[in-house]
Design an enzyme around this catalytic site. Sequence first.
Site, mmCIF file in Angstrom:
data_model
loop_
_atom_site.group_PDB
_atom_site.id
_atom_site.type_symbol
_atom_site.label_atom_id
_atom_site.label_comp_id
_atom_site.label_asym_id
_atom_site.label_seq_id
_atom_site.Cartn_x
_atom_site.Cartn_y
_atom_site.Cartn_z
ATOM 1 N N CYS A 113 0.817 -1.229 0.000
ATOM 2 C CA CYS A 113 0.000 0.000 0.000
ATOM 3 C C CYS A 113 0.848 1.276 0.000
ATOM 4 C CB CYS A 113 -0.939 0.017 1.190
ATOM 5 S SG CYS A 113 -2.122 -1.329 1.151
ATOM 6 N N HIS A 255 -3.210 7.422 3.181
ATOM 7 C CA HIS A 255 -3.636 6.178 2.535
ATOM 8 C C HIS A 255 -5.056 5.847 3.003
ATOM 9 C CE1 HIS A 255 -3.866 2.159 1.126
ATOM 10 N NE2 HIS A 255 -3.712 1.599 2.308
ATOM 11 N N ASN A 285 -10.060 0.182 0.027
ATOM 12 C CA ASN A 285 -8.600 0.252 0.041
ATOM 13 C C ASN A 285 -8.062 -0.212 -1.317
ATOM 14 O OD1 ASN A 285 -5.868 -0.127 0.427
ATOM 15 N ND2 ASN A 285 -6.068 -1.226 2.366
HETATM 16 O O1 UT7 Z 1 -3.668 -0.948 3.613
HETATM 17 C C1 UT7 Z 1 -2.925 -1.169 4.762
HETATM 18 C C2 UT7 Z 1 -3.332 -2.371 5.429
HETATM 19 N N1 UT7 Z 1 -4.663 -2.474 5.905
HETATM 20 C C3 UT7 Z 1 -5.143 -1.805 6.954
HETATM 21 O O2 UT7 Z 1 -4.616 -0.827 7.377
HETATM 22 C C4 UT7 Z 1 -6.368 -2.383 7.637
HETATM 23 C C5 UT7 Z 1 -6.194 -2.365 9.128
HETATM 24 N N2 UT7 Z 1 -7.252 -2.973 9.869
HETATM 25 C C6 UT7 Z 1 -8.547 -2.559 9.857
HETATM 26 O O3 UT7 Z 1 -8.913 -1.660 9.126
HETATM 27 C C7 UT7 Z 1 -9.532 -3.204 10.822
HETATM 28 O O4 UT7 Z 1 -8.816 -3.925 11.792
HETATM 29 C C8 UT7 Z 1 -10.544 -4.165 10.114
HETATM 30 C C9 UT7 Z 1 -11.537 -3.340 9.298
HETATM 31 C C10 UT7 Z 1 -9.811 -5.139 9.232
HETATM 32 C C11 UT7 Z 1 -11.343 -4.927 11.158
HETATM 33 O O5 UT7 Z 1 -11.994 -4.043 12.051
HETATM 34 P P1 UT7 Z 1 -11.910 -4.291 13.619
HETATM 35 O O6 UT7 Z 1 -12.739 -3.268 14.265
HETATM 36 O O7 UT7 Z 1 -10.448 -4.347 13.971
HETATM 37 O O8 UT7 Z 1 -12.634 -5.678 13.759
HETATM 38 P P2 UT7 Z 1 -12.053 -7.069 14.316
HETATM 39 O O9 UT7 Z 1 -11.093 -7.651 13.351
HETATM 40 O O10 UT7 Z 1 -11.607 -6.856 15.704
HETATM 41 O O11 UT7 Z 1 -13.381 -7.935 14.305
HETATM 42 C C12 UT7 Z 1 -14.500 -7.611 15.142
HETATM 43 C C13 UT7 Z 1 -15.619 -8.593 14.846
HETATM 44 C C14 UT7 Z 1 -15.152 -10.059 14.838
HETATM 45 O O12 UT7 Z 1 -16.180 -10.823 15.451
HETATM 46 P P3 UT7 Z 1 -16.041 -11.302 16.971
HETATM 47 O O13 UT7 Z 1 -14.778 -12.128 17.016
HETATM 48 O O14 UT7 Z 1 -15.949 -10.058 17.780
HETATM 49 O O15 UT7 Z 1 -17.287 -12.079 17.188
HETATM 50 C C15 UT7 Z 1 -15.071 -10.397 13.379
HETATM 51 O O16 UT7 Z 1 -15.291 -11.764 13.126
HETATM 52 O O17 UT7 Z 1 -16.153 -8.354 13.525
HETATM 53 C C16 UT7 Z 1 -16.208 -9.590 12.806
HETATM 54 N N3 UT7 Z 1 -16.037 -9.302 11.380
HETATM 55 C C17 UT7 Z 1 -17.084 -9.029 10.577
HETATM 56 N N4 UT7 Z 1 -18.390 -8.953 10.788
HETATM 57 C C18 UT7 Z 1 -19.171 -8.651 9.742
HETATM 58 C C19 UT7 Z 1 -14.881 -9.234 10.688
HETATM 59 N N5 UT7 Z 1 -15.151 -8.910 9.407
HETATM 60 C C20 UT7 Z 1 -16.497 -8.792 9.313
HETATM 61 C C21 UT7 Z 1 -17.360 -8.463 8.260
HETATM 62 N N6 UT7 Z 1 -18.683 -8.397 8.513
HETATM 63 N N7 UT7 Z 1 -16.924 -8.191 7.017
#
Ligand code: UT7
Length: 328
Positions: A113, A255, A285
């Site tokens: 990225c 970004h 992204n």
């Molecule tokens: O380009 C450079 C690299 N990329 C980034 O910079 C991305 C960095 N990370 C992020 O943007 C965020 O961490 C994410 C958007 C990927 C995830 O958001 P989060 O608030 O950190 O969520 P999480 O991974 O902690 O997941 C929270 C919950 C989980 O469920 P449980 O374990 O709490 O029951 C996930 O399974 O959300 C669930 N989940 C979803 N639910 C519905 C994960 N993806 C989804 C989804 N739809 N698409």
Amino acid sequence: MINFIIRGFGRYAPEKVLTNTDLEKIVDTSDEWITTRTGIKERHVVADDQAASDMAFESAKMALADAGMDASELTHIVCGTFTPDSMIPSCACIVQEKLGISGQACVDVQAACSGFLYALQTARGYLMLEPDAKILVVTSEVISRRVNWEDRTTCVLFGDASGAVILTSGTEEESPRVLDSMLAADGKLGNLLTVHGGGSAYTYKLGEPVGEEFFVQMAGRDVFKHAVRSMSSICNDLLERNGLTTTDVDVLLPHQANYRIIDAVGRKLEIPEEKVFCNIHKYGNTSAASVPLALSEAVESGFIKDGDLVLLTTFGGGFTWGATLVQF
Ligand code: UT7
């Protein structure tokens, strides 16, 4: 002393739009989750017959037209991508062929990225060696072919797009002028965000199906924390090196990976929300394409105005990150 002048901006996003509601039919997700956790509402996805070079060709043409230049005037093509059409030839060589030119130096830069800021810095290096160079810096990503469409934790985040600029030397009075840039990386954290497939550490045999390692795999929460920390600290370092503070910044253009990351970086730098450019809701992204795509839109819409000091910052797999100051 070379003045690095951006002569033109270009961008391209494929016609097909995939909304959050469309994704609800593909994986167990919801518009509400994607919107509140990421800020993304929709993303663009390539047609079956499109690859990275096709989008790069479109944004390159737009940047050349904006610069009032013919492709034949180019001396170098630097392409930032982690999703090139093929390993060989490079995406830069394919773009050159599509532009109907030959003889230029062509190279792909892979910094995930952070690809645009790394490619731009590479171009500045060429200009230091060859001040008469006229360089197409283009980034293009077809991430839709590198995500596992069964993995809701990644497939909702990404989109396909391209962005381009033309960089040449010029006078101190000309603008936009790239003032300074800092790049960094930490390979120890590489395993938190990977696309292993296709690499030489992985053995592929004819006829065997690819595994999950072929696609983007990410420890989202860890990446989030490092992204906020790294982008804000490199921005501060770059400003300090130039005798500036965040109050001197007219536009912060980070970004576009997650609205919450963009917001957190803005807050850490104490740059008010109205100075922070964001178009993630429309594209998701787009990796290396995200900054030049956003730049082109910000210039065209008037968000960036003549005289503005613009701070660009990126973070991506590797980990890689960077910041660049541009005086409009
Ligand atoms: O380009 C450079 C690299 N990329 C980034 O910079 C991305 C960095 N990370 C992020 O943007 C965020 O961490 C994410 C958007 C990927 C995830 O958001 P989060 O608030 O950190 O969520 P999480 O991974 O902690 O997941 C929270 C919950 C989980 O469920 P449980 O374990 O709490 O029951 C996930 O399974 O959300 C669930 N989940 C979803 N639910 C519905 C994960 N993806 C989804 C989804 N739809 N698409």
